[in-house]
Scaffold this motif. Structure first.
Motif, short mmCIF file in Angstrom:
data_model
loop_
_atom_site.label_atom_id
_atom_site.label_comp_id
_atom_site.label_asym_id
_atom_site.label_seq_id
_atom_site.Cartn_x
_atom_site.Cartn_y
_atom_site.Cartn_z
N GLU A 101 -5.68 -6.96 -1.98
CA GLU A 101 -6.33 -5.65 -2.38
C GLU A 101 -7.40 -5.42 -1.20
O GLU A 101 -8.15 -6.28 -1.15
CB GLU A 101 -7.11 -6.12 -3.62
CG GLU A 101 -8.04 -5.11 -4.26
CD GLU A 101 -7.57 -3.42 -4.19
OE1 GLU A 101 -6.37 -3.43 -4.90
OE2 GLU A 101 -8.20 -2.59 -3.94
N ARG A 102 -7.53 -4.03 -1.14
CA ARG A 102 -8.59 -3.74 0.05
C ARG A 102 -9.70 -3.65 -0.54
O ARG A 102 -10.91 -3.66 0.24
CB ARG A 102 -8.19 -2.37 0.60
CG ARG A 102 -8.13 -1.20 -0.59
CD ARG A 102 -7.98 0.15 -0.07
NE ARG A 102 -7.66 1.27 -0.97
CZ ARG A 102 -7.76 2.52 -1.07
NH1 ARG A 102 -7.83 2.87 0.08
NH2 ARG A 102 -7.62 3.01 -2.08
N VAL A 147 -0.52 6.11 -16.95
CA VAL A 147 -0.73 4.81 -16.39
C VAL A 147 0.24 3.79 -17.19
O VAL A 147 0.58 3.08 -16.74
CB VAL A 147 -2.09 4.35 -16.57
CG1 VAL A 147 -2.63 4.04 -17.93
CG2 VAL A 147 -2.43 3.07 -15.65
C1 LIG Z 1 -11.83 7.75 -13.98
C2 LIG Z 1 -10.24 7.46 -14.10
C3 LIG Z 1 -9.90 7.68 -15.46
C4 LIG Z 1 -8.50 7.84 -15.65
N1 LIG Z 1 -7.89 7.88 -16.98
C5 LIG Z 1 -6.66 7.66 -17.15
C6 LIG Z 1 -6.25 7.72 -18.65
O1 LIG Z 1 -6.99 7.91 -19.40
N2 LIG Z 1 -4.89 7.49 -18.95
C7 LIG Z 1 -3.99 7.20 -17.72
O2 LIG Z 1 -2.87 7.05 -17.94
N3 LIG Z 1 -4.54 7.15 -16.53
C8 LIG Z 1 -5.81 7.31 -16.23
N4 LIG Z 1 -6.29 7.29 -14.97
C9 LIG Z 1 -5.32 7.15 -13.86
C10 LIG Z 1 -4.74 5.60 -13.74
O3 LIG Z 1 -5.82 4.88 -13.43
C11 LIG Z 1 -3.78 5.47 -12.51
O4 LIG Z 1 -2.70 6.38 -12.94
C12 LIG Z 1 -3.41 4.16 -12.18
O5 LIG Z 1 -4.47 3.17 -11.90
C13 LIG Z 1 -2.34 4.17 -10.85
O6 LIG Z 1 -1.95 3.09 -10.74
P1 LIG Z 1 -1.28 2.33 -9.20
O7 LIG Z 1 -1.06 0.77 -9.55
O8 LIG Z 1 -0.39 3.43 -8.89
O9 LIG Z 1 -2.72 2.77 -8.31
P2 LIG Z 1 -4.01 2.28 -8.37
O10 LIG Z 1 -4.53 1.64 -9.90
O11 LIG Z 1 -4.93 3.45 -7.86
O12 LIG Z 1 -4.12 0.85 -7.65
C14 LIG Z 1 -3.89 0.90 -6.23
C15 LIG Z 1 -4.62 -0.20 -5.52
O13 LIG Z 1 -4.13 -0.53 -4.40
C16 LIG Z 1 -5.25 -0.75 -3.41
N5 LIG Z 1 -4.62 -0.31 -1.88
C17 LIG Z 1 -4.25 0.88 -1.64
N6 LIG Z 1 -3.99 0.86 -0.26
C18 LIG Z 1 -4.14 -0.53 -0.05
C19 LIG Z 1 -3.70 -1.21 1.39
N7 LIG Z 1 -3.28 -0.46 2.33
N8 LIG Z 1 -4.09 -2.58 1.28
C20 LIG Z 1 -4.51 -3.20 0.17
N9 LIG Z 1 -4.60 -2.50 -0.88
C21 LIG Z 1 -4.60 -1.20 -1.03
C22 LIG Z 1 -6.22 0.39 -3.93
O14 LIG Z 1 -7.36 -0.27 -3.51
C23 LIG Z 1 -6.19 0.18 -5.39
O15 LIG Z 1 -6.86 -0.91 -6.34
C24 LIG Z 1 -7.51 7.49 -14.70
C25 LIG Z 1 -8.20 7.10 -13.45
C26 LIG Z 1 -9.49 7.06 -13.17
C27 LIG Z 1 -10.09 6.71 -11.93
#
Ligand SMILES: Cc1cc2nc3c(=O)[nH]c(=O)nc-3n(C[C@H](O)[C@H](O)[C@H](O)COP(=O)(O)OP(=O)(O)OC[C@H]3O[C@@H](n4cnc5c(N)ncnc54)[C@H](O)[C@@H]3O)c2cc1C
Ligand code: SF4
Lengths: 553, 170
Positions: A35-36, A531
């Protein structure tokens, strides 16, 4: 440095990565999670209305840092703009353990069964939505995901009650927690919906309404979306699956580690991941399976930056699909002013929804779930006003002090028709602090998306009127690049390697052992926050990977 | 490179464009006494006092001054330019003429010799920051004593058990 080989290395500890990690760790796999960002908690974040993950006027607490993490945005007039993470247009989610799930609003939607087969439903009925779009069916359906939706609801924890929603897929098991008691706004909108012949229900939320999973219930503060929870009542991956996975002893979490590329051997077999560790030193983590879970924009960037003999234009990109079909949601809705105060200061705010308009709108492909909003703090509401009310001066002040507590917002995430042109590329010149080429975003929304969005604004206004709002006005659809916190679509799932990036098990076509597990693989993004679907896909992929590859010893 | 405008580029911090060689006004970090006087009248016209305090009492200029050394540091030259132009424009009329002038700027109708774009950019910049300084958390220098939250009828309580952390210094 070349580290000892492990069974799996996972990039990104957001919504998806820790779930895959948990499934693999429980199956006995020696797994590394990179995790970055850092492992933040509520103690690192004040309830600061100008500095949070939703309103980042003065920055944001959960990353990425403004320095050294730029992106490039192509404006409508073709100009290139370099943006920093807290600026509008960056499409930031978060960079921390838990990713978006540490600070999200926590709505926990299952997509509607039709959302998985948009072409089948609308291909002949609404041809306008398919002209120049990449609207398609998923290779899997609601029934394939149903058991994993349930697993996400129970393992991570969801409260709510959608039993009065007739417009949903079948659920085999009720939600593990009841909804929070209603707010005044909730009751007004509920009655209004019934009056209008609509079908209101309690929004499913990844939030403890009662003690669950060893953590307490919500204390209903004003500061939820965009903030971490003081009492840990919000259920993210960082306080559920991740500690459980670490408890097996099979998982190693490395924070502050930025993956640069997936390294490939000759042919379609990945050898591991090259990354920069917390000291900025280059490391190489060999692994038998690589899982990319960095979220839709960063996963696409990582693949495009991973070039090899078989994939000279980026991993999985032999047919130019990586980074394409970037989508999010087009939020539209309406505001209403009531004769009396409706605000009762009980968080988190959003609570009541309708799915009457997700599908079946004449001449439209799809629609949106409509719901009331999370509490709008004063600075978030300061710009909201009916047409004709001044933005400043005595007129503004009089209006705002009279109406702040009388304002209700209803809005929804309109399902978008993805396009080939809305996309993530890597920029040829701009690099991040490690010298890795950054993501470049460009594209325009499909015109049909704007039409659907504007219809949803009308529907929202109708609901507010039926609920007794005296003055109402609409917030229509905006153009511009989509993605945002609901970013998805950039590594499409499909059966044909020529028109998709991963197969139905989320393995990159033509590779033996590289998976993409996050919102990137969504073919379409539903008329719902994404999500829970990302989580369900991650449980499903985790189970598949553990079964498909044998671990030694 | 020609087509790129780097908004995230590095810009000179502090001092630049100050011209007069004056130091910051007492109690402020970068803006001079003249600049603060003009900014104070500008913000107050945007959110005026009536039976409740306005932007001036709420210390909105202090919020802006602090942020000009931090998150908004790249905007300092633009602020200096806008405040100097406003000062010149007001010279005859004095601050009483502020509201009428802001109305012209909002429509982009300020004299072009003072504001190249008729004033719209500067107007929008100061309006956005004034709303932030008035309605945002007092921790950042404005919204003195939670005055706007009291005005709106939301109790200025932080999360239970965190009073100390929430109201302490930034
Ligand atoms: C304020 C806010 C409110 C939200 N409300 C809702 C809601 O009510 N309902 C809902 O369904 N969704 C909501 N979301 C959206 C939801 O959080 C995202 O859809 C979900 O987190 C996406 O999941 P993911 O695993 O694709 O990416 P992320 O959760 O973004 O995780 C990706 C991770 O990978 C890491 N990463 C990226 N690149 C690298 C790299 N090169 N090397 C190492 N690590 C890396 C990042 O740092 C991050 O921690 C909300 C988001 C936010 C910010
Ligand atoms: S509203 Fe509830 S879940 Fe959200 S931050 Fe406050 S206490 Fe936590």
């Amino acid at each position: 440095m070349r580290l000892p080989e492990v069974d799996a290395v996972i990039i990104g500890a957001g919504a998806a990565g820790p779930i895959v990690a948990k499934e693999l760790a429980f199956a006995g796999w020696r797994t590394v999670l990179l995790e970055r960002g850092e492992w933040n908690t509520a103690a690192d974040c004040r309830k600061d209305d100008l500095r949070n993950q939703r309103t980042s006027i003065l920055g944001h607490p959960f990353g990425p840092e403004d320095e050294g993490n730029p992106r490039v945005v192509v404006e409508r007039d073709g100009r290139l703009r370099v943006v920093e993470p807290s600026a509008g247009g960056y499409h930031n989610n978060a960079a921390c353990v838990g990713g978006g799930t540490l600070s999200y609003g926590a709505m926990a939607w299952r997509f509607h069964p039709h959302d998985f087969r948009m072409r089948t439903e609308y291909g002949t009925k609404v041809p306008a939505a398919f002209a120049d779009s990449t609207l398609e069916d998923w290779p899997i359906g609601y029934d394939d995901l149903e058991p994993y939706y349930e697993q996400a609801e129970w393992e991570i924890g969801v409260s709510g009650d959608d039993s009065t929603n007739p417009f949903r897929g079948e659920r085999k098991r009720a939600l593990p927690m009841p909804p929070l008691p209603p707010t005044r706004e909730h009751e007004i909108l509920w009655r209004g919906a019934l009056r209008a012949g609509l079908h209101p229900f309690h929004i499913p939320m990844l939030r403890n309404s009662v003690p669950y999973g060893g953590r307490p219930g919500c204390m209903r503060c004003r500061w939820c979306v965009g903030f971490a929870c003081e009492v840990d009542a919000k259920c993210g991956t960082q306080n559920t699956v991740l500690p459980r996975a670490l408890g097996t002893g099979n998982l190693t979490l490395r924070t502050g580690c930025q993956a640069q590329e997936v390294t490939m051997g000759p042919g379609g077999t990945a050898t591991g991941v090259r990354y920069f560790d917390a000291n900025g030193e280059r490391q190489e983590q060999p692994a038998r399976v690589v899982v990319v879970s960095a979220s839709a924009i960063e996963s696409a960037r990582l693949l495009l930056n991973s070039k090899s003999n078989l994939f000279p234009r980026g991993l999985g990109n032999r047919h130019d699909w990586v980074g394409r079909n970037l989508q999010g949601h087009t939020y539209t809705g309406a505001y209403g002013l009531f004769a009396d105060d409706v605000y009762d200061d009980l968080g988190p705010g959003a609570s009541v929804a309708i799915c009457d308009y997700n599908h079946g709108n004449a001449g439209m492909a799809g629609g949106a779930m409509l719901a009331n909003e999370f509490i709008r703090l004063p600075i978030q509401a300061a710009g909201i006003r009916p047409p004709g009310v001044p933005r400043w001066g005595k007129g503004h002040k009089d209006y705002f002090r009279t109406n702040y507590r009388r304002l209700v917002a209803v809005q929804g995430p309109t399902q978008e028709a993805p396009t080939f042109g809305m996309r993530v590329e890597v920029d040829a010149e701009v690099k991040d602090k490690f010298g890795i080429p950054v993501a470049r975003l460009s594209g325009l929304k499909h015109p049909h998306t704007i039409e659907v969005g504007n219809l949803m604004a009308e529907k929202a206004e109708g609901w507010l009127r039926a609920s007794g709002a005296e003055t109402t006005w609409k917030k229509g659809a905006g153009q511009g690049i989509s993605g945002g916190q609901h970013q998805a679509g950039t590594c499409r799932m499909g059966r044909d390697a020529k028109t998709s990036v991963v197969d139905e098990n989320l393995r990159i076509h033509e590779t033996e052992n590289v998976y993409v597990v996050d919102g990137s693989v969504h073919v379409t993004n539903g008329g719902f926050n994404p999500v829970l679907t990302i989580m369900a896909l991650a449980f499903r992929a985790g189970r598949h990977i553990a079964g498909a590859h044998r671990v030694r010893g | 490179m020609k087509r790129r405008s780097f908004i995230a580029g590095t810009a000179a911090v502090g001092g630049a464009g100050c011209g007069r060689g004056e130091g910051p006004a007492p109690g402020y970090r970068v803006l001079t006494e003249n600049e603060i006087r003009t900014l104070d009248a500008w913000c107050e016209a945007l959110i005026p006092a009536d039976d409740a305090p306005g932007a001036s009492w709420a210390k909105v200029p202090r919020y802006i001054d602090i942020q000009l050394t931090r998150k908004f540091r790249r905007l300092l030259p633009r602020y200096r330019e806008a405040l100097a132009a406003m000062e010149r424009w007001l010279a005859a009329a004095g601050v009483e003429g502020m509201a009428a002038r802001l109305e012209l700027m909002e429509q982009g109708k300020a004299p072009r010799e003072l504001f190249a774009d008729g004033g719209k950019d500067a107007f929008e910049m100061v309006l956005a920051h004034t709303l932030q300084g008035f309605y945002g958390s007092p921790r950042h220098g404005g919204n003195r004593d939670y005055v706007s939250w009291v005005l709106l009828g939301v109790a200025p309580v932080p999360v239970r058990g965190r009073e100390q952390a929430e109201t302490g210094k930034n």
